[in-house]
Enzyme design. Structure first.
Site, PDB file in Angstrom:
ATOM      1  N   HIS A  97      -3.987   6.259   3.414  1.00 25.53           N
ATOM      2  CA  HIS A  97      -4.632   4.792   2.786  1.00 25.53           C
ATOM      3  C   HIS A  97      -3.778   3.519   3.449  1.00 25.53           C
ATOM      4  O   HIS A  97      -4.543   2.592   3.883  1.00 25.53           O
ATOM      5  CB  HIS A  97      -4.458   4.886   1.423  1.00 25.53           C
ATOM      6  CG  HIS A  97      -5.279   3.964   0.644  1.00 25.53           C
ATOM      7  ND1 HIS A  97      -4.809   2.534   0.492  1.00 25.53           N
ATOM      8  CD2 HIS A  97      -6.417   3.898   0.021  1.00 25.53           C
ATOM      9  CE1 HIS A  97      -5.690   1.823  -0.232  1.00 25.53           C
ATOM     10  NE2 HIS A  97      -6.831   2.506  -0.528  1.00 25.53           N
ATOM     11  N   ASP A 144       0.838  -1.203   0.090  1.00 26.51           N
ATOM     12  CA  ASP A 144       0.060   0.018  -0.033  1.00 26.51           C
ATOM     13  C   ASP A 144       0.935   1.271   0.109  1.00 26.51           C
ATOM     14  O   ASP A 144       1.933   1.182  -0.611  1.00 26.51           O
ATOM     15  CB  ASP A 144      -0.907  -0.009   1.099  1.00 26.51           C
ATOM     16  CG  ASP A 144      -2.357   0.506   0.918  1.00 26.51           C
ATOM     17  OD1 ASP A 144      -2.266   1.821   0.484  1.00 26.51           O
ATOM     18  OD2 ASP A 144      -3.441  -0.078   1.079  1.00 26.51           O
ATOM     19  N   SER A 202     -10.905  -1.003  -1.225  1.00 23.62           N
ATOM     20  CA  SER A 202      -9.673  -0.847  -0.402  1.00 23.62           C
ATOM     21  C   SER A 202     -10.055  -1.214   1.054  1.00 23.62           C
ATOM     22  O   SER A 202      -9.067  -1.827   1.657  1.00 23.62           O
ATOM     23  CB  SER A 202      -9.094   0.616  -0.631  1.00 23.62           C
ATOM     24  OG  SER A 202      -8.238   0.482  -1.698  1.00 23.62           O
TER      25      SER A 202
END
Length: 758
Positions: free
Chosen positions: A210, A146, A537
């Site tokens: 994220h 990520d 996600s």
């Protein structure tokens, strides 16, 4: 190669799209990912020897460097593929194609980036069930590919954590070091740096947010008092709170490169992770051998690593699903039974429920505002509250109704605020239907459905002085219907392999609360250690953590066995006992739900499973009609389909069926007993409309644990017509056993496509 982006609706990136960049530098060079064969005389496994072989493909002038003074070789791969990433010109690639051992070269590509309640929602409880049986995932290593992670976040505390298992071989590149929870971290963004031609943070620290969010969702520690702007308050915890985390930063701020992802996969395999969590991907490719995620994860599967991938945020449109290789668990997104509730009250007495994380205490809900729809002038830009579109329109002190699209939701609020508006009502497009999310808006706001927004437009047009206000009601639990498939969740059928039903399952992916770096954020969210965002996600790491629980509870299970357990025990009804619905509030089809919504407790004790070996997948690849070189890109250099008994897609021992019917089709399946040693199962079939389904034998009798039995299932068309307006039908095949200790229901969905040309 696949175009990479993160499957999340970030606070500031939203649903924006971008044209992929191939990063051509001013000197005419760009990064290529090059696949080659092993040499006829094999080099030693030493990485330097292998790199020497790779460098023999480069132009002579570039072997030691280039005229610019930098090494052309970006990455030298050993585990995920036989090949490398290098800076090359088009002419150099053409010259390379003539060399013995060359297979293919593709330009590296780049795209911008696209929980306090979910454990309870999924039935995870501290003193019982799968959490207790799996010891909270203890001893399992989850590799998260990520944007990095923030090491000092409370979700990564190692209080009560054991030391990592002896097999761990990873590195820690945090200047502050790692701990027993966050055991390793690498920054692998050389490909993006080469393409963008600028420096990027070399640390694996999260510049975006994220990565911290996905990692803490998968395996975050217990953190009391977590909330976002006072909402969704509770104890935040990941799905596998005692599992270890290994962080692979393969995306910089707003960008991911194919070559970096391959480098991350390479490192994770070498380091010894048990589970990979990949919340990124690209547009659905026409085949598997050109998608770097499919290529790298095949090697991971061969090493016994479980792979969880996001399905993508391109729904609700058909054939939009990404990461559809059968060796990956492809995860779609669903809602949970929690709302961060807002209610829009109109001057005519009508009211409509919506959502927003930002719920200001000082907003005077008892003082209605004039409401305006600026798009009444027929300008689509004005309707969507695009930058500059409200210039010359009097919105001062008013509630402004804005349509979604073109720019991010929160950015629309900023446009309204800067124009003097006092509140915003954000309405869905027709395709988005009833799917709404909670965001941290910059002003009082409410996100509402397309139907409710349309009713507000009608009201605005019906009176000379329309008014509205927003009532903020905070966190509401137990909402229904839940779960429901959200509109953005990508749908099947799979483009590269329609004979494999995708997505596999759905999991929580809407308004998920998880960790967030303090230094990343904007607007009202700035400074919070947690954030609520949405996307596949978010659903992907839920399944990564659940897979870690199953791996801890059943260390001898293969990745395919874990996947089968998750799929065959998934829920197909919501909290009202009705079939799970989609964004239109109509029954969701299998191309939206796959096998259904994950049920961790049932998955821990599935009764029987459908297992697979790496060789099974190779036979499947040969059955797709790929050439030897194409299969070798995925499976390795020693594969030759001429000496392999290939199988059709439907013959892969998968836990679901995706069948194309002209002539009748018969497939075999082998199931392994992991329930009671002495057990008997009978088959129950819900036949797809227009399809005859027969199973032989119709009963299975086991006398031992791990005993394997085979059955065949035949699908025949009963109709001469099209099988419906879209030519699809669906049903299920379920093996049911009542034993002394448990009742097992092992369900496989059946998707049928009618092909009347055959």
């Amino acid at each position: 190669m696949a175009l990479l982006f993160l499957f999340a609706i970030l606070l500031y990136f939203g649903f924006s799209t971008a044209v992929p960049s191939q990063g051509t530098k001013s000197n005419g060079l760009q990064t290529y990912i090059v696949h080659v064969r092993e040499p006829h005389t094999r080099v030693s496994p030493n990485s330097l020897d292998r790199e020497s072989w790779y460098r023999s493909f480069l132009p002579t002038s570039s072997i030691t460097g280039s005229e610019d003074g930098y090494d052309r070789m970006v990455y030298s791969y050993q585990h995920v593929m036989t090949g490398f990433a290098a800076m090359l010109s088009e002419d150099e690639v053409k010259a390379m194609e003539k060399k013995d051992g060359f297979i293919s070269a593709s330009p590296d590509q780049l795209l911008p980036l696209h929980t306090t309640h979910t454990p309870n929602f999924l039935g995870l409880k501290q003193d019982m069930g799968v959490w207790k049986n799996s010891d909270f995932g203890k001893g399992v290593i989850i590799g998260v590919l990520d944007t990095g992670a923030m090491p000092n976040h409370p979700s990564f505390s190692d209080v009560g954590m054991p030391s990592p298992p002896p097999k761990w071989k990873g590195k820690c590149e945090f200047s502050t070091g790692c701990n027993k929870k966050l055991i390793g971290a690498r920054s692998l963004v050389e490909g993006a740096k080469a393409m963008l031609g600028r420096s990027m943070l070399s640390s694996p620290s999260d510049e975006d947010g994220h990565g911290t969010h996905t990692a803490s969702t998968a395996a975050g520690a217990f953190v009391e008092g977590a909330n976002v702007l006072g909402n969704a308050n509770g104890t935040a915890v990941g799905m596998a709170p005692f599992a270890h985390l290994a962080i692979y930063k393969v995306c910089g701020q707003s960008s991911c490169a194919d070559s970096d992802l391959l480098a991350g996969l390479e490192s994770a395999i070498q380091d010894g992770v048990d589970v990979m969590s990949i919340s990124l991907g690209g547009r659905a490719p026409p085949n598997l051998y050109t998608n770097v995620i499919d290529i790298g994860t095949f090697k991971a599967m061969q090493k016994g690593i479980f792979i969880s991938c996001s399905a993508g945020n391109s729904g609700p449109y058909p054939s939009s699903v990404s990461n559809a290789a059968p060796w990956c668990l492809t995860v779609g997104a669903s809602t949970m039974d929690r709302s961060i509730r807002t209610t829009v009250m109109l001057g005519n007495g009508e009211f409509f429920n919506g959502e927003s994380v930002f719920q200001p205490k000082d907003f005077q809900s008892n003082n209605p505002l004039p409401i305006i729809f600026p798009g009444a002038n027929g300008d689509a830009r004005t309707a969507m509250c695009i930058n500059g579109s409200l210039d010359g329109i009097d919105v001062k002190g008013k509630a402004v109704l804005c349509e979604r699209g073109r720019i991010e939701d929160i950015a629309k609020g900023l446009v309204v605020k800067n124009a003097g508006g006092s509140a915003m009502i954000l309405m869905n497009t027709e395709d988005e239907g009833f799917s709404i999310v909670a965001d941290a808006h910059v002003l009082p706001a409410s996100h509402v459905s397309f139907l409710d927004g349309s009713k507000m437009k009608t009201y605005i047009n019906s009176t000379l002085s329309p008014t509205a206000t927003i009532v903020f009601k905070g966190t509401i639990l137990g909402t229904s219907p839940s779960p429901m498939v959200t509109s953005f969740s990508s749908r099947g059928p799979s483009l590269p392999s329609p004979g494999i039903l995708k997505p596999d399952v759905i999991g929580p992916g809407v308004s998920v609360l998880a960790g967030w770096p303090l230094h990343v954020g904007s607007f009202p969210i700035l400074g919070s250690t947690f954030n609520i965002i949405s996307g596949t996600s978010m659903s992907c790491p839920h399944l990564s953590g659940i897979a870690a629980l199953l791996k801890s509870s059943h260390p001898d299970w293969s990745p395919a066995a874990i996947k089968s357990a998750i799929m065959t025990t998934a829920d197909v009804v919501d909290n009202q006992g009705k079939q799970i619905v989609d964004e239109r509030l109509t029954p969701a089809d299998l191309f939206a739900t796959g096998a259904g919504h994950v049920n961790p407790s049932r998955a821990n004790d599935p009764g029987i499973i459908y297992d697979l070996t790496p060789d099974d997948y190779i036979a499947y690849l040969c059955g797709l009609g790929y050439t030897d070189n194409q299969v070798r890109i995925l499976a390795g250099n020693n594969v030759s389909c001429s000496i392999i008994t290939s199988i059709r897609e439907g013959e892969l021992n998968y836990a679901s069926f995706s069948v194309t019917l002209g002539p009748s089709q018969t497939f075999n399946r082998t199931v392994t007993n992991v329930g009671d040693a002495m057990s008997a199962y009978s088959v129950e079939i819900i036949k797809p409309p227009g399809v005859e389904v027969s199973v032989k034998p119709d009963a299975l009798h086991f006398s031992n644990m791990n005993e394997r039995l085979t059955y065949s299932v035949t699908f025949s068309s009963k109709q001469s017509g099209s099988g419906g307006s879209l030519g699809f039908a669906e049903g299920s095949l379920k093996w049911v056993s009542s034993s002394t200790s448990a009742k097992y229901e092992v369900r496989s969905p059946i998707s049928v496509t009618f092909d009347n040309s055959k």
